[in-house]
Design a protein around this motif. Structure first.
Motif, PDB file in Angstrom:
ATOM      1  N   ASP A 168     -12.288  -7.971   6.641  1.00  6.91           N
ATOM      2  CA  ASP A 168     -12.401  -6.615   7.007  1.00  6.91           C
ATOM      3  C   ASP A 168     -11.085  -5.848   7.432  1.00  6.91           C
ATOM      4  N   TYR A 169      -9.851  -6.644   7.347  1.00  5.68           N
ATOM      5  CA  TYR A 169      -8.725  -6.013   7.858  1.00  5.68           C
ATOM      6  C   TYR A 169      -7.666  -5.749   6.658  1.00  5.68           C
ATOM      7  N   VAL A 170      -8.110  -5.609   5.303  1.00  5.53           N
ATOM      8  CA  VAL A 170      -7.039  -5.400   4.277  1.00  5.53           C
ATOM      9  C   VAL A 170      -6.995  -3.693   4.212  1.00  5.53           C
ATOM     10  N   GLU A 171      -5.648  -3.471   3.856  1.00  4.87           N
ATOM     11  CA  GLU A 171      -5.193  -1.970   3.756  1.00  4.87           C
ATOM     12  C   GLU A 171      -4.955  -1.624   2.328  1.00  4.87           C
ATOM     13  N   PHE A 231      -1.667  -6.145   2.614  1.00  3.31           N
ATOM     14  CA  PHE A 231      -1.646  -5.426   3.734  1.00  3.31           C
ATOM     15  C   PHE A 231      -2.528  -5.374   4.820  1.00  3.31           C
ATOM     16  N   LEU A 232      -2.141  -6.033   6.056  1.00  5.19           N
ATOM     17  CA  LEU A 232      -3.126  -6.348   7.144  1.00  5.19           C
ATOM     18  C   LEU A 232      -3.399  -4.772   7.691  1.00  5.19           C
ATOM     19  N   ASN A 233      -4.517  -4.534   7.797  1.00  9.04           N
ATOM     20  CA  ASN A 233      -4.882  -3.204   8.429  1.00  9.04           C
ATOM     21  C   ASN A 233      -4.768  -3.168  10.125  1.00  9.04           C
ATOM     22  N   LYS A 234      -3.790  -3.020  10.744  1.00  5.62           N
ATOM     23  CA  LYS A 234      -3.784  -3.041  12.074  1.00  5.62           C
ATOM     24  C   LYS A 234      -4.433  -2.171  12.893  1.00  5.62           C
ATOM     25  N   ASP A 235      -4.539  -0.949  12.483  1.00  8.52           N
ATOM     26  CA  ASP A 235      -5.550  -0.116  12.935  1.00  8.52           C
ATOM     27  C   ASP A 235      -7.162  -0.497  13.163  1.00  8.52           C
ATOM     28  N   ALA A 236      -7.858  -1.012  11.987  1.00 10.20           N
ATOM     29  CA  ALA A 236      -8.943  -1.599  12.280  1.00 10.20           C
ATOM     30  C   ALA A 236      -9.094  -2.827  13.081  1.00 10.20           C
ATOM     31  N   MET A 268      12.751   5.799  -0.672  1.00 12.38           N
ATOM     32  CA  MET A 268      12.695   4.408  -1.159  1.00 12.38           C
ATOM     33  C   MET A 268      11.966   4.518  -2.444  1.00 12.38           C
ATOM     34  N   ASP A 269      12.402   3.842  -3.315  1.00 16.93           N
ATOM     35  CA  ASP A 269      11.744   3.837  -4.690  1.00 16.93           C
ATOM     36  C   ASP A 269      10.611   2.909  -5.084  1.00 16.93           C
ATOM     37  N   ASP A 270       9.469   3.298  -5.343  1.00 18.91           N
ATOM     38  CA  ASP A 270       8.404   2.505  -5.666  1.00 18.91           C
ATOM     39  C   ASP A 270       7.674   1.708  -4.392  1.00 18.91           C
ATOM     40  N   MET A 271       7.905   2.317  -3.171  1.00 18.28           N
ATOM     41  CA  MET A 271       7.426   1.558  -1.997  1.00 18.28           C
ATOM     42  C   MET A 271       5.990   2.030  -1.677  1.00 18.28           C
ATOM     43  N   PRO A 272       5.097   1.161  -1.542  1.00 15.07           N
ATOM     44  CA  PRO A 272       3.765   1.619  -0.797  1.00 15.07           C
ATOM     45  C   PRO A 272       4.058   1.702   0.439  1.00 15.07           C
ATOM     46  N   LYS A 273       3.009   2.540   0.857  1.00 18.30           N
ATOM     47  CA  LYS A 273       2.757   2.646   2.731  1.00 18.30           C
ATOM     48  C   LYS A 273       4.177   3.627   2.987  1.00 18.30           C
ATOM     49  N   SER A 274       4.784   4.205   2.054  1.00 20.12           N
ATOM     50  CA  SER A 274       6.000   5.073   2.045  1.00 20.12           C
ATOM     51  C   SER A 274       5.381   6.678   2.676  1.00 20.12           C
ATOM     52  N   ASP A 275       4.732   6.641   3.621  1.00 19.11           N
ATOM     53  CA  ASP A 275       4.296   7.762   4.188  1.00 19.11           C
ATOM     54  C   ASP A 275       5.224   8.641   5.019  1.00 19.11           C
TER      55      ASP A 275
END
Length: 862
Positions: free
Chosen positions: A479-482, A498-503, A199-206
């Motif tokens: 406290d829940y921004v990623e 982006f919501l930091n769901k793990d936190a 995917m081009d220019d995608m954040p969180k593209s892990d």
């Protein structure tokens, strides 16, 4: 748009060149016999046919030999393109459309009709399948979990004979499994591949690499070689991302122009894992009998993370291009852990009394399950009203917040926790079917014959829903921004939060003070449904060297019931039931002018049974968006008169085929969802939550009809060309659909006549160009699917939902190292075509980008 027109123009030029080649083929005629061997290489005079060319010859021969209008894909062609499931393979067959999800095929339609009009069978028995409970095609068969490499042949049957299920207005797709007696005594095939989805220019593209592996083995045992044993194992892991941009909250201004209210953006990360296999035991003590037992089991799991951030401006627009005053925001996170499972047991036997008479008996058990536990976290805007400008004059509605509002929109302190929701969807279907057929049409002298049979089927469906909500006030998103915090989604003017769901999940403790829990709809959405079908038929045949005649009648009786819970205190179960019967004639004639020309004509009647959910799903109110869903136990089954005609020309030695088929279907009692729109407001504040909330109920429409034609031209080789060019081959098919459907109001009056059916593209185009030699093969494939609608508004065309046309290019290459080892490379969607959905004729509703993929693999065969 300009690029799209260039593509179609190039396709027309290519088609013209192929027609020139057709007339050039008239000079090539010799007396070689038809292909009958099932080896991978076949020599025809001075020509050697391998790879895709050989598969094309097999498919041509299969079409020639069948008594009905049908198309097929054979095992040597399955998997020769980056098609990882059965639905992907079928989109290359004339007249077939694939309904996609997450960049892969999920359902198939035949001749532009709903997937529910397509009957899917495995070795002739119906396949159990459970779709998402809220899916528009709840009774259709999901095909994405079935690997393409697991099959010997896929046959698409477009005309009906009395011995086929009548619940197939579009047609029937039969998936033929592999068997030990189909191959040599010992056969082993193993393949593996490594893939990557981009995917081009995608954040969180892990996403990491993807994998696939398939193993098949068969052998023949016994002193008289009477036992056959075969089995396969499949594994596929797809790790991919997806970007989805949505515009919703459309409303009509007094001027008649449309403006949107909500700008939604989602990012998906999905790990899709498929596992499965089959075992088949066969017993053939003599040529007179064949008994078999098979077990097939496939699973699919989607672990999907979905992040959403959007601007909410419903009701804030009063001109097509003006200002936004008092808008707000929302941030969401979803996790969908979707598990699908399908298991089929089939016991069957064929006994030949003589060359002319056969008794066939089979019993199958097919079970399927869908489990989807979900997590849903939502933060809503609590800051000051947002201001800016917007422009709804173009196809994509755009906005731009002013400087202060930009700062407020991206400040997580302005987002306060709303709810943490846990909900589960669980559904299952148990399907039992028996068949008994007495067949006296297997004649060697080609004369009168007959066939009689009876079929019984019992489908039991169950749906269970659970939902619980946790709420807490004074819980900001600070406290829940990623990371990242600077990415701007297409069509947005400000960074995505982006919501930091793990936190969040680490801090979530419902035992702390301040948390409240609400058990929502613990059982009032649950329901059970059962459908029993008993069918019998009588069919007569008359065969001569020139002509085939097949005719008869089929009788089907259906009993159904549905049990749900009344929305009362206390809730109590409510059961509704019904039944209906149909006597359905059909007739088919084939005439062979000579060894090359065949004409076929047919007439049949068929039906389309209503969905369980349409008949008896509990009435439901969604307090998030205000939508109301109602059942309709008075629905009638659809009834169709089908007319078919085809003309086919076969080149010598099954080297190629030119065919033209036309069809017409007259359908009554069509079912569509009648929608009434209203403004859903917050019960406490009166604020508009959804200006386009709907009250939905399925109803029988007026009359419908659909017609069209399919043209197909394919050549395994081009022997009139010199040297290596003679190893070129191609296939091209074009489908044109026309549809018309009357929509009616609650009083039965026609309020609108549409110019197509739902899910019916006007044009379908497939082009395949391949070059096959003993050592290597190259293949370039193009697919064009025209636009189609997935919903119609009863009166307002600007409220119709339409998926735009889409083009896809795929490439396959393989090299034969030796007789056993092959290496392959596949490149899918290399032009990075997205899917686009629009509202009416003027505005974007949904943009879905799932990128490209590349696979490198190897195969071993012995």
């Amino acid at each position: 748009m300009h690029q799209h027109n260039q593509t179609l123009s190039a396709g027309r030029r290519f088609l013209a060149a192929l027609l020139i080649l057709f007339f050039g083929m008239g000079s090539y005629v010799d007396g070689q016999t038809d292909l009958t061997t099932d080896e991978d290489i076949e020599e025809l005079g001075e020509f050697i046919i391998v790879g895709t060319a050989y598969a094309t010859s097999q498919a041509v021969n299969s079409k020639r030999e069948t008594a009905i209008i049908a198309d097929s894909v054979v095992s040597d062609d399955i998997g020769k393109l980056p098609d990882h499931n059965v639905a992907d393979v079928l989109r290359r067959v004339p007249g077939v459309t694939t309904i996609m999800d997450e960049g892969e095929g999920r359902y198939v339609t035949i001749r532009g009709l709903s997937p529910e009009f397509t009957n899917i069978t495995v070795d002739g028995v119906k396949l159990s399948s459970v779709a998402a409970p809220w899916d528009a095609f709840a009774k259709a068969t999901v095909l994405e979990a079935i690997p393409a490499a697991s099959l010997e042949q896929i046959v698409v049957k477009k005309t009906l004979t009395p011995d086929m299920s009548a619940d197939a207005i579009g047609g029937t797709v039969n998936l033929k499994s592999r068997g030990a007696f189909d191959r040599k005594a010992n056969y082993l095939s193993a393949s593996g591949g490594l893939g990557y989805y981009s995917m081009d220019d995608m954040p969180k593209s892990d996403n990491g690499p993807s994998y696939k592996a398939d193993v098949y083995y068969s052998t023949i045992l016994g002193n008289d070689e009477q036992w056959g044993v075969s089995g396969e194992l499949n594994y596929n892991l797809r790790d991919s991302d997806e970007l989805k941009t949505i515009r919703t909250g459309y409303r009509e201004l007094p001027s008649g122009e449309m403006v949107t209210g909500d700008y939604w953006n989602y990012i998906y990360g999905n790990k899709r894992e498929r596992k499965g296999g089959s075992v088949k035991l066969e017993f053939m003590p003599a040529q007179k009998s064949h008994t078999y037992l098979s077990v097939r089991h496939y699973t699919q799991r989607d672990d999907e993370d979905k992040y959403g951030h959007y601007l909410r401006a419903s009701g804030k627009h009063d001109e097509p291009t003006s200002t936004i005053n008092g808008a707000s925001g929302r941030s969401r996170y979803f996790n969908h852990d979707i598990k699908r499972k399908t298991t089929t047991y089939l016991l069957g036997s064929d006994y030949y009394f003589d060359d002319n008479t056969k008794l066939t008996a089979s019993y199958s058990i097919s079970d399927s399950e869908w489990e989807q536990p979900n997590q849903f976290i939502q933060y809503d805007w609590q800051g000051p009203g947002l201001n800016g400008t917007y422009d709804s004059s173009g196809f994509v509605d755009l906005y731009h917040l002013d400087g202060p509002s930009q700062q407020e929109f991206r400040d997580p302190e302005n987002y306060q926790f709303t709810l943490f929701q846990l909900y589960d969807h669980n559904s299952s279907k148990d399907l039992n079917e028996f068949r008994l057929d007495w067949d006296s049409t297997q004649t060697t002298g080609r004369d009168w014959g007959y066939k009689l049979g009876v079929t019984g089927r019992d489908e039991a469906y169950e749906y269970d829903y659970e939902r619980g909500e946790y709420r807490r006030s004074g819980f900001s998103m600070t406290d829940y921004v990623e990371e990242p915090t600077d990415w701007v989604a297409p069509g947005m003017s400000d960074p995505f939060i982006f919501l930091n769901k793990d936190a969040f999940l680490n801090d979530f403790d419902p035992s702390e003070d301040g948390w409240t829990f609400n058990d929502r709809d613990p059982y009032t959405r649950d329901y059970q449904a059962n459908e029993k079908v008993l069918a019998g038929y009588a069919m007569a045949t008359y065969f001569t060297e020139k002509m085939d005649l097949i005719g008869g009648v089929r009788y089907e009786h259906t009993d159904w019931d549905s049990t749900s819970f009344e929305n009362a205190d206390p809730a109590r179960p409510v059961t509704i039931e019904g039944d209906y019967s149909h006597l359905l004639p059909s007739f088919l004639a084939n005439y062979r002018f000579n060894d090359s020309w065949v004409i076929r004509a047919g007439y049949s009647q068929s039906i389309g049974r209503p969905d369980y959910k349409d008949l008896g799903v509990p009435a439901r109110f969604d307090d998030v968006d205000g939508d109301v869903t109602l059942p309709n136990p008075d629905l009638k089954p659809r009834e169709s008169n089908n007319y078919d005609l085809s003309l086919e020309y076969y080149f010598p030695q099954n080297l190629g085929l030119l065919s033209l088929a036309v069809f017409y279907k007259d359908i009554s009692n069509e079912i569509y969802t009648q929608r009434e729109f209203y403004e859903y407001r917050d019960p406490g504040t009166g604020e508009i939550i959804n200006p386009d909330a709907t009250i939905n109920q399925p109803v029988n429409a007026g009359k419908g009809k659909t017609s069209g034609f399919e043209a197909s031209y394919q050549m395994a080789k081009l022997p009139m060309l010199p040297g290596a060019l003679s190893d070129l081959g191609f296939s091209v098919n074009y489908t044109h659909n026309n549809g018309e459907l009357e929509l009616i109001d609650s009083g039965g009056d026609v309020v609108r006549t549409t110019d197509s059916y739902i899910y019916q593209p006007e044009k379908l185009i497939n082009l395949n160009l391949f070059f096959s030699r003993a050592k290597y093969e190259l293949r370039l494939a193009y697919n064009h699917t025209d636009h189609y609608y997935d919903s119609f508004h009863p009166t307002d065309t600007f409220r119709d939902d339409r998926w735009n046309g889409r083009d896809q290019w795929d490439f396959h290459a393989r090299y034969n190292i030796n007789d056993s080892w092959v290496v392959t490379a596949d490149f899918s969607n290399f032009t990075d075509e997205a899917r686009v959905r629009q509202y009416g004729d003027e505005h974007l509703r949904e943009f879905v980008d799932f990128g490209r993929s590349i696979w490198i693999g190897t195969q071993y065969r012995y």
